[in-house]
Motif scaffolding. Structure first.
Motif, PDB file in Angstrom:
ATOM      1  N   MET A   1     -10.999  -3.258   4.277  1.00 59.07           N
ATOM      2  CA  MET A   1      -9.824  -2.147   4.552  1.00 59.07           C
ATOM      3  C   MET A   1      -8.642  -2.820   5.022  1.00 59.07           C
ATOM      4  SD  MET A   1      -9.387   1.256   4.864  1.00 59.07           S
ATOM      5  CE  MET A   1     -11.092   2.032   5.064  1.00 59.07           C
ATOM      6  N   VAL A   2      -7.688  -2.781   4.550  1.00 63.26           N
ATOM      7  CA  VAL A   2      -6.286  -3.087   4.981  1.00 63.26           C
ATOM      8  C   VAL A   2      -5.665  -2.150   5.870  1.00 63.26           C
ATOM      9  CG1 VAL A   2      -5.302  -2.454   2.764  1.00 63.26           C
ATOM     10  CG2 VAL A   2      -4.021  -3.951   4.416  1.00 63.26           C
ATOM     11  N   ASP A   3      -5.415  -2.287   6.990  1.00 61.02           N
ATOM     12  CA  ASP A   3      -4.828  -1.290   8.020  1.00 61.02           C
ATOM     13  C   ASP A   3      -3.331  -1.585   8.246  1.00 61.02           C
ATOM     14  OD1 ASP A   3      -7.618  -0.168   8.570  1.00 61.02           O
ATOM     15  OD2 ASP A   3      -7.956  -1.902   9.926  1.00 61.02           O
ATOM     16  N   PHE A   4      -2.775  -0.553   8.208  1.00 59.33           N
ATOM     17  CA  PHE A   4      -1.418  -0.602   8.723  1.00 59.33           C
ATOM     18  C   PHE A   4      -1.151   0.128   9.712  1.00 59.33           C
ATOM     19  CE2 PHE A   4      -1.781  -0.697   4.136  1.00 59.33           C
ATOM     20  CZ  PHE A   4      -0.853  -1.814   3.817  1.00 59.33           C
ATOM     21  N   LYS A   5      -0.023  -0.483  10.607  1.00 52.83           N
ATOM     22  CA  LYS A   5       0.356   0.201  12.035  1.00 52.83           C
ATOM     23  C   LYS A   5       1.117   1.651  11.649  1.00 52.83           C
ATOM     24  CE  LYS A   5       2.741  -0.822  16.371  1.00 52.83           C
ATOM     25  NZ  LYS A   5       3.451  -1.917  16.826  1.00 52.83           N
ATOM     26  N   ALA A   6       0.849   2.457  12.368  1.00 55.48           N
ATOM     27  CA  ALA A   6       1.297   3.863  12.297  1.00 55.48           C
ATOM     28  C   ALA A   6       2.831   3.686  12.497  1.00 55.48           C
ATOM     29  CB  ALA A   6       0.635   4.746  13.176  1.00 55.48           C
ATOM     30  N   GLY A   7       3.407   4.476  11.927  1.00 57.94           N
ATOM     31  CA  GLY A   7       4.971   4.482  11.537  1.00 57.94           C
ATOM     32  C   GLY A   7       5.640   3.393  10.703  1.00 57.94           C
ATOM     33  N   THR A   8       4.790   2.626  10.227  1.00 58.54           N
ATOM     34  CA  THR A   8       5.156   1.373   9.191  1.00 58.54           C
ATOM     35  C   THR A   8       5.969   2.281   7.946  1.00 58.54           C
ATOM     36  OG1 THR A   8       3.765  -0.209   9.752  1.00 58.54           O
ATOM     37  CG2 THR A   8       4.883  -0.473   7.797  1.00 58.54           C
ATOM     38  N   VAL A   9       6.988   1.890   7.520  1.00 52.99           N
ATOM     39  CA  VAL A   9       7.729   2.667   6.277  1.00 52.99           C
ATOM     40  C   VAL A   9       6.876   2.687   4.928  1.00 52.99           C
ATOM     41  CG1 VAL A   9       9.518   2.922   5.186  1.00 52.99           C
ATOM     42  CG2 VAL A   9       9.778   1.885   7.518  1.00 52.99           C
ATOM     43  N   ALA A  10       6.404   3.701   4.779  1.00 54.00           N
ATOM     44  CA  ALA A  10       5.561   3.912   3.698  1.00 54.00           C
ATOM     45  C   ALA A  10       4.798   2.891   3.030  1.00 54.00           C
ATOM     46  CB  ALA A  10       6.416   4.411   2.555  1.00 54.00           C
ATOM     47  N   PRO A  11       3.892   2.371   3.833  1.00 54.98           N
ATOM     48  CA  PRO A  11       3.015   1.012   3.317  1.00 54.98           C
ATOM     49  C   PRO A  11       2.182   1.619   2.106  1.00 54.98           C
ATOM     50  CG  PRO A  11       2.156   2.010   5.413  1.00 54.98           C
ATOM     51  CD  PRO A  11       3.497   2.568   5.184  1.00 54.98           C
ATOM     52  N   TYR A  12       2.104   0.830   1.322  1.00 56.39           N
ATOM     53  CA  TYR A  12       1.164   1.242   0.032  1.00 56.39           C
ATOM     54  C   TYR A  12       0.339  -0.028  -0.575  1.00 56.39           C
ATOM     55  CZ  TYR A  12       5.243  -0.104  -2.476  1.00 56.39           C
ATOM     56  OH  TYR A  12       6.512  -0.614  -3.170  1.00 56.39           O
ATOM     57  N   VAL A  13      -0.598   0.414  -1.329  1.00 53.99           N
ATOM     58  CA  VAL A  13      -1.437  -0.716  -2.024  1.00 53.99           C
ATOM     59  C   VAL A  13      -1.526  -0.320  -3.327  1.00 53.99           C
ATOM     60  CG1 VAL A  13      -3.380  -2.053  -1.983  1.00 53.99           C
ATOM     61  CG2 VAL A  13      -2.315  -1.431   0.124  1.00 53.99           C
ATOM     62  N   TYR A  14      -1.446  -1.495  -4.558  1.00 54.26           N
ATOM     63  CA  TYR A  14      -1.738  -1.018  -5.619  1.00 54.26           C
ATOM     64  C   TYR A  14      -3.232  -1.782  -5.994  1.00 54.26           C
ATOM     65  CZ  TYR A  14       2.407   1.050  -7.691  1.00 54.26           C
ATOM     66  OH  TYR A  14       3.382   1.707  -7.981  1.00 54.26           O
ATOM     67  N   LEU A  15      -4.152  -0.807  -6.482  1.00 48.59           N
ATOM     68  CA  LEU A  15      -5.441  -1.099  -6.896  1.00 48.59           C
ATOM     69  C   LEU A  15      -5.819  -1.151  -8.344  1.00 48.59           C
ATOM     70  CD1 LEU A  15      -7.340   0.298  -4.015  1.00 48.59           C
ATOM     71  CD2 LEU A  15      -6.415  -1.944  -3.957  1.00 48.59           C
ATOM     72  N   THR A  16      -6.759  -1.867  -8.933  1.00 46.57           N
ATOM     73  CA  THR A  16      -7.119  -1.508 -10.156  1.00 46.57           C
ATOM     74  C   THR A  16      -7.981  -0.350 -10.152  1.00 46.57           C
ATOM     75  OG1 THR A  16      -9.284  -3.000 -10.090  1.00 46.57           O
ATOM     76  CG2 THR A  16      -7.007  -3.937 -10.893  1.00 46.57           C
ATOM     77  N   GLU A  17      -8.484   0.293 -11.287  1.00 47.77           N
ATOM     78  CA  GLU A  17      -9.436   1.518 -11.330  1.00 47.77           C
ATOM     79  C   GLU A  17     -10.737   0.927 -10.683  1.00 47.77           C
ATOM     80  OE1 GLU A  17      -9.243   2.404 -15.457  1.00 47.77           O
ATOM     81  OE2 GLU A  17      -7.952   4.183 -15.002  1.00 47.77           O
ATOM     82  N   GLU A  18     -11.117  -0.415 -10.765  1.00 49.46           N
ATOM     83  CA  GLU A  18     -12.450  -0.738 -10.076  1.00 49.46           C
ATOM     84  C   GLU A  18     -12.114  -0.945  -8.494  1.00 49.46           C
ATOM     85  OE1 GLU A  18     -10.861  -2.304 -12.752  1.00 49.46           O
ATOM     86  OE2 GLU A  18     -12.295  -1.145 -14.313  1.00 49.46           O
ATOM     87  N   GLY A  19     -10.867  -0.656  -8.090  1.00 47.15           N
ATOM     88  CA  GLY A  19     -10.743  -1.010  -6.410  1.00 47.15           C
ATOM     89  C   GLY A  19     -10.129  -2.594  -6.118  1.00 47.15           C
ATOM     90  N   LEU A  20      -9.742  -3.347  -7.210  1.00 50.15           N
ATOM     91  CA  LEU A  20      -9.539  -4.804  -6.707  1.00 50.15           C
ATOM     92  C   LEU A  20      -7.953  -4.791  -6.607  1.00 50.15           C
ATOM     93  CD1 LEU A  20     -11.093  -6.577  -9.868  1.00 50.15           C
ATOM     94  CD2 LEU A  20     -11.917  -6.472  -7.687  1.00 50.15           C
ATOM     95  N   ILE A  21      -7.611  -5.513  -5.488  1.00 55.39           N
ATOM     96  CA  ILE A  21      -6.294  -5.497  -5.161  1.00 55.39           C
ATOM     97  C   ILE A  21      -5.205  -6.083  -6.056  1.00 55.39           C
ATOM     98  CG2 ILE A  21      -6.431  -7.479  -3.655  1.00 55.39           C
ATOM     99  CD1 ILE A  21      -4.885  -6.060  -1.245  1.00 55.39           C
ATOM    100  N   CYS A  22      -4.201  -5.682  -6.279  1.00 51.04           N
ATOM    101  CA  CYS A  22      -3.066  -6.236  -6.848  1.00 51.04           C
ATOM    102  C   CYS A  22      -1.824  -6.440  -6.248  1.00 51.04           C
ATOM    103  CB  CYS A  22      -2.795  -5.050  -8.254  1.00 51.04           C
ATOM    104  SG  CYS A  22      -4.124  -4.754  -9.092  1.00 51.04           S
ATOM    105  N   ALA A  23      -1.492  -5.509  -5.546  1.00 50.71           N
ATOM    106  CA  ALA A  23      -0.298  -5.779  -4.674  1.00 50.71           C
ATOM    107  C   ALA A  23       0.071  -5.018  -3.338  1.00 50.71           C
ATOM    108  CB  ALA A  23       1.028  -5.251  -5.504  1.00 50.71           C
ATOM    109  N   VAL A  24       0.608  -5.354  -2.284  1.00 50.75           N
ATOM    110  CA  VAL A  24       0.766  -4.581  -1.149  1.00 50.75           C
ATOM    111  C   VAL A  24       2.371  -4.443  -0.968  1.00 50.75           C
ATOM    112  CG1 VAL A  24       0.423  -4.477   1.394  1.00 50.75           C
ATOM    113  CG2 VAL A  24      -1.382  -5.365   0.019  1.00 50.75           C
ATOM    114  N   ASN A  25       2.765  -3.222  -0.842  1.00 54.31           N
ATOM    115  CA  ASN A  25       4.059  -3.043  -0.341  1.00 54.31           C
ATOM    116  C   ASN A  25       5.015  -3.226  -1.453  1.00 54.31           C
ATOM    117  OD1 ASN A  25       3.548  -1.552   2.000  1.00 54.31           O
ATOM    118  ND2 ASN A  25       3.829  -3.649   3.080  1.00 54.31           N
TER     119      ASN A  25
END
Length: 355
Positions: free
Chosen positions: A101-125
């Motif tokens: 689980m990648v956790d972001f601090k509350a209040g960070t500007v629109a944090p997001y993560v791109y994943l493959t359909e299988e859930g593999l991580i591709c990009a953060v922000n």
């Protein structure tokens, strides 16, 4: 066996795409500002092209040299196989033992993560565009095919001829009449010429098809097609002369335990591995690994061979031969300019960090 292997036969043509479809996950209050992701483990996709050649003799092969001057007609029906190109593609599959689980601090500007359909991580922000040029196996198509003789070439005269010898004589005369008619059309000496160029093309094409079909009665027919076999292999350690499958020129690809063919081996040897940590170092690393976990793949040399001939050789990355590291959570807490990270989804390694 120390790996999973699956064998699939694909006739003629079936492109297999390795294109990655991705989904965007935003860290919001509803999910406690966290996004779950998986790291991959290495899976090899091995493709082997098999060229199948079928020969069928013609009924008049004994008269091929007498009437057509052909000295080497096909004299018996046969089927044989050749092993063509062998390729290996490195892909990533979700590792159930490495989900985080990648956790972001509350209040960070629109944090997001791109994943493959299988859930593999591709990009953060960072926006992620899948590489559409990657393909698991190249296009395989029918190499060559010669249509068997059509029944329409058997004229009344040919059908009425009694013996095989007489039929061969009649068929040969038809071939020479067709050749003469084609020559007369091309030289303009025919009594009824086609009215235009397109009509001439059609007529010439029909004459050539009839000649080919009749000639096949003497020379025989050879049909060559291409098949592709695919194997999935998940390595866990070095492999030494591991049998992937077996191959026979008479039977094609066979199971690894079928002794009817020659073995196709795979050697896999780790060339770069992280140093083994002592217990104290390992415990210290585990305590500090509370950020964004990513893979540092190891490297290996791979070789596929048969009868001491190398079919494929390359250096590859293998997640199972590597280790894991982490990016500190504080890197993603800048509200004005959050850090952007791009990953290789097939390995879980960092591709680029943008600050």
């Amino acid at each position: 066996m120390r790996f999973l292997i699956i064998l699939i036969s694909i006739l003629f043509y079936l492109p297999l795409s390795a294109q990655t479809n991705v989904v965007k996950r935003t860290a919001i209050k509803a999910n406690n500002y966290g996004v779950a992701y998986s790291l991959p483990k290495t899976s090899f996709i091995i493709t082997a092209e098999v060229i199948k050649t079928t020969t069928k003799s013609g009924p008049y092969y004994q008269y091929a040299e007498r009437y057509l001057g052909v000295r080497n007609p096909i004299i018996e029906d046969n089927t044989f196989y050749e092993l063509g190109e062998v390729t290996l593609t490195n892909v990533g599959i979700p590792d159930p033992d490495n989900s985080y689980m990648v956790d972001f601090k509350a209040g960070t500007v629109a944090p997001y993560v791109y994943l493959t359909e299988e859930g593999l991580i591709c990009a953060v922000n960072a926006e992620y565009e899948p590489d559409r040029s990657v393909s698991v196996s190249s296009e395989r198509s029918q190499v060559n095919s010669v249509t068997a003789t059509d029944a329409s070439v058997f004229s009344e005269e040919l059908l009425m001829a009694g013996t095989i010898a007489r039929q061969a004589e009649v068929a040969a005369k038809q071939i020479y009449r067709i050749r003469e008619s084609r020559l007369n059309i091309l030289t303009g000496e025919a009594d009824n010429l086609p009215p235009d160029g397109e009509a001439m093309r059609i007529v010439i094409g029909e004459l050539e098809a009839q000649e080919k079909a009749l000639t096949n009665l003497f020379t025989g027919v050879t049909t060559t097609t291409s098949e592709v076999y695919e194997m999935n292999l998940v390595p866990h350690d070095d492999l030494n002369r591991e049998v992937l499958f077996r191959f026979s020129s008479q039977l094609g690809i066979l199971d690894a335990d079928d002794l009817g063919g020659a073995p196709v081996y795979m050697n896999l040897r780790a060339t770069e591995k992280p140093p083994v940590l002592d217990p104290k170092e390992a415990e210290k690393k585990a305590k500090t690994a509370n950020g964004l976990i990513y893979n540092l793949p190891g490297k290996a040399s791979v070789e596929i061979l048969m009868n001491q001939k190398t079919l494929y050789k390359a250096d590859v990355q293998v997640v199972q031969f590597g280790t894991q590291e982490s990016l500190a959570k504080t890197m993603f807490e800048d509200k004005k300019a959050p850090v952007k990270v791009l990953f290789y989804p097939e390995t879980g390694a960092i591709k680029q960090i943008i600050q």
